[in-house]
Design a protein around this motif. Structure first.
Motif, PDB file in Angstrom:
ATOM      1  N   MET A   1       0.839  -1.177   0.000  1.00 43.05           N
ATOM      2  CA  MET A   1       0.000   0.000   0.000  1.00 43.05           C
ATOM      3  C   MET A   1       0.881   1.237   0.000  1.00 43.05           C
ATOM      4  N   ARG A   2       0.407   2.258  -0.690  1.00 40.49           N
ATOM      5  CA  ARG A   2       1.178   3.499  -0.726  1.00 40.49           C
ATOM      6  C   ARG A   2       0.570   4.517   0.235  1.00 40.49           C
ATOM      7  N   PHE A   3       1.447   5.190   0.949  1.00 38.09           N
ATOM      8  CA  PHE A   3       1.074   6.254   1.878  1.00 38.09           C
ATOM      9  C   PHE A   3       1.981   7.439   1.625  1.00 38.09           C
ATOM     10  N   LEU A   4       1.573   8.582   2.130  1.00 39.23           N
ATOM     11  CA  LEU A   4       2.391   9.777   2.043  1.00 39.23           C
ATOM     12  C   LEU A   4       2.530  10.358   3.438  1.00 39.23           C
ATOM     13  N   MET A   5       3.751  10.619   3.846  1.00 38.70           N
ATOM     14  CA  MET A   5       4.000  11.329   5.093  1.00 38.70           C
ATOM     15  C   MET A   5       3.992  12.819   4.785  1.00 38.70           C
ATOM     16  N   LEU A   6       3.155  13.581   5.478  1.00 36.24           N
ATOM     17  CA  LEU A   6       3.122  15.036   5.349  1.00 36.24           C
ATOM     18  C   LEU A   6       3.752  15.596   6.620  1.00 36.24           C
ATOM     19  N   ILE A   7       4.896  16.219   6.487  1.00 36.57           N
ATOM     20  CA  ILE A   7       5.646  16.689   7.645  1.00 36.57           C
ATOM     21  C   ILE A   7       5.331  18.163   7.867  1.00 36.57           C
ATOM     22  N   SER A   8       4.794  18.467   9.044  1.00 36.08           N
ATOM     23  CA  SER A   8       4.383  19.839   9.355  1.00 36.08           C
ATOM     24  C   SER A   8       5.095  20.344  10.594  1.00 36.08           C
ATOM     25  N   GLY A   9       5.285  21.637  10.641  1.00 36.17           N
ATOM     26  CA  GLY A   9       5.900  22.257  11.803  1.00 36.17           C
ATOM     27  C   GLY A   9       6.006  23.748  11.600  1.00 36.17           C
ATOM     28  N   GLU A  10       6.672  24.396  12.526  1.00 34.61           N
ATOM     29  CA  GLU A  10       6.898  25.835  12.424  1.00 34.61           C
ATOM     30  C   GLU A  10       8.030  26.087  11.441  1.00 34.61           C
ATOM     31  N   GLU A  11       7.718  26.828  10.422  1.00 34.25           N
ATOM     32  CA  GLU A  11       8.683  27.070   9.351  1.00 34.25           C
ATOM     33  C   GLU A  11       9.985  27.694   9.854  1.00 34.25           C
ATOM     34  N   SER A  12       9.897  28.552  10.841  1.00 34.04           N
ATOM     35  CA  SER A  12      11.097  29.221  11.350  1.00 34.04           C
ATOM     36  C   SER A  12      12.106  28.235  11.928  1.00 34.04           C
ATOM     37  N   ALA A  13      11.643  27.095  12.397  1.00 34.95           N
ATOM     38  CA  ALA A  13      12.548  26.097  12.980  1.00 34.95           C
ATOM     39  C   ALA A  13      13.414  25.427  11.921  1.00 34.95           C
ATOM     40  N   TRP A  14      12.984  25.453  10.658  1.00 26.34           N
ATOM     41  CA  TRP A  14      13.711  24.754   9.597  1.00 26.34           C
ATOM     42  C   TRP A  14      14.777  25.606   8.943  1.00 26.34           C
ATOM     43  N   SER A  15      14.784  26.887   9.224  1.00 28.11           N
ATOM     44  CA  SER A  15      15.710  27.762   8.512  1.00 28.11           C
ATOM     45  C   SER A  15      16.960  28.092   9.317  1.00 28.11           C
ATOM     46  N   GLY A  16      17.089  27.470  10.468  1.00 29.78           N
ATOM     47  CA  GLY A  16      18.232  27.772  11.320  1.00 29.78           C
ATOM     48  C   GLY A  16      19.532  27.225  10.773  1.00 29.78           C
ATOM     49  N   THR A  17      20.606  27.877  11.135  1.00 30.57           N
ATOM     50  CA  THR A  17      21.929  27.407  10.730  1.00 30.57           C
ATOM     51  C   THR A  17      22.749  27.007  11.949  1.00 30.57           C
ATOM     52  N   ASP A  18      22.105  26.983  13.112  1.00 25.68           N
ATOM     53  CA  ASP A  18      22.836  26.648  14.331  1.00 25.68           C
ATOM     54  C   ASP A  18      23.179  25.158  14.359  1.00 25.68           C
ATOM     55  N   GLU A 108       7.736  18.727  15.211  1.00 24.83           N
ATOM     56  CA  GLU A 108       6.999  18.494  13.976  1.00 24.83           C
ATOM     57  C   GLU A 108       5.924  17.440  14.202  1.00 24.83           C
ATOM     58  N   THR A 109       4.928  17.471  13.339  1.00 26.09           N
ATOM     59  CA  THR A 109       3.951  16.394  13.300  1.00 26.09           C
ATOM     60  C   THR A 109       4.066  15.732  11.935  1.00 26.09           C
ATOM     61  N   VAL A 110       3.758  14.463  11.892  1.00 25.47           N
ATOM     62  CA  VAL A 110       3.795  13.722  10.636  1.00 25.47           C
ATOM     63  C   VAL A 110       2.432  13.090  10.417  1.00 25.47           C
ATOM     64  N   GLU A 111       1.732  13.587   9.422  1.00 25.79           N
ATOM     65  CA  GLU A 111       0.437  13.016   9.042  1.00 25.79           C
ATOM     66  C   GLU A 111       0.719  11.898   8.062  1.00 25.79           C
ATOM     67  N   VAL A 112       0.082  10.750   8.282  1.00 25.70           N
ATOM     68  CA  VAL A 112       0.240   9.613   7.387  1.00 25.70           C
ATOM     69  C   VAL A 112      -1.094   9.427   6.676  1.00 25.70           C
ATOM     70  N   ARG A 113      -1.048   9.585   5.360  1.00 29.66           N
ATOM     71  CA  ARG A 113      -2.291   9.533   4.583  1.00 29.66           C
ATOM     72  C   ARG A 113      -2.163   8.533   3.453  1.00 29.66           C
TER      73      ARG A 113
END
Length: 117
Positions: A1-18, A108-113
């Motif tokens: 079966m095929r599923f898609l993980m949709l990864i969601s979160g606060e965008e600002s957390a992904w742009s860090g360079t720390d 992050e949250t991961v929706e599995v659809r």
């Protein structure tokens, strides 16, 4: 079966360079290295661009096509990536999604659809 993980979160957390952000990015690369050879995580996943670059296409009350800037709703969390899966069932998809490295440090949250045939 095929599923898609949709990864969601606060965008600002992904742009860090720390160091912490870079460490998680390394864990994500390791996650792919672990799962891609199994055939359960499929090639073709994608990290999405910034929500500010989004265009939403819809219709107005008269049925005319409209285009607006940005996501269609004002949310703190946005979908930031997708990962396709090919697994036996929903339980296996959830088990794989539960190992996503960004869940804890980035909250992050991961929706599995399921993907429709």
């Amino acid at each position: 079966m095929r599923f898609l993980m949709l990864i969601s979160g606060e965008e600002s957390a992904w742009s860090g360079t720390d160091e912490a952000t870079q460490a998680v990015m390394g864990q994500i690369r390791d996650w792919y290295a672990r799962w891609l050879p199994t055939g359960k995580v499929l090639p073709g996943g994608a990290m999405l661009g910034p929500a500010a670059a989004t265009r939403t296409v819809g219709t107005d009350a008269a049925g005319r096509v409209t285009v607006t800037d940005g996501p269609y709703v004002e949310l703190k969390d946005v979908v930031g990536g997708i990962v396709p899966l090919d697994v036996a069932d929903a339980d296996e998809a959830v088990a794989i999604a539960a190992t996503w490295p960004g869940i804890v440090p980035f909250r992050e949250t991961v929706e599995v659809r399921p993907v429709m045939n």
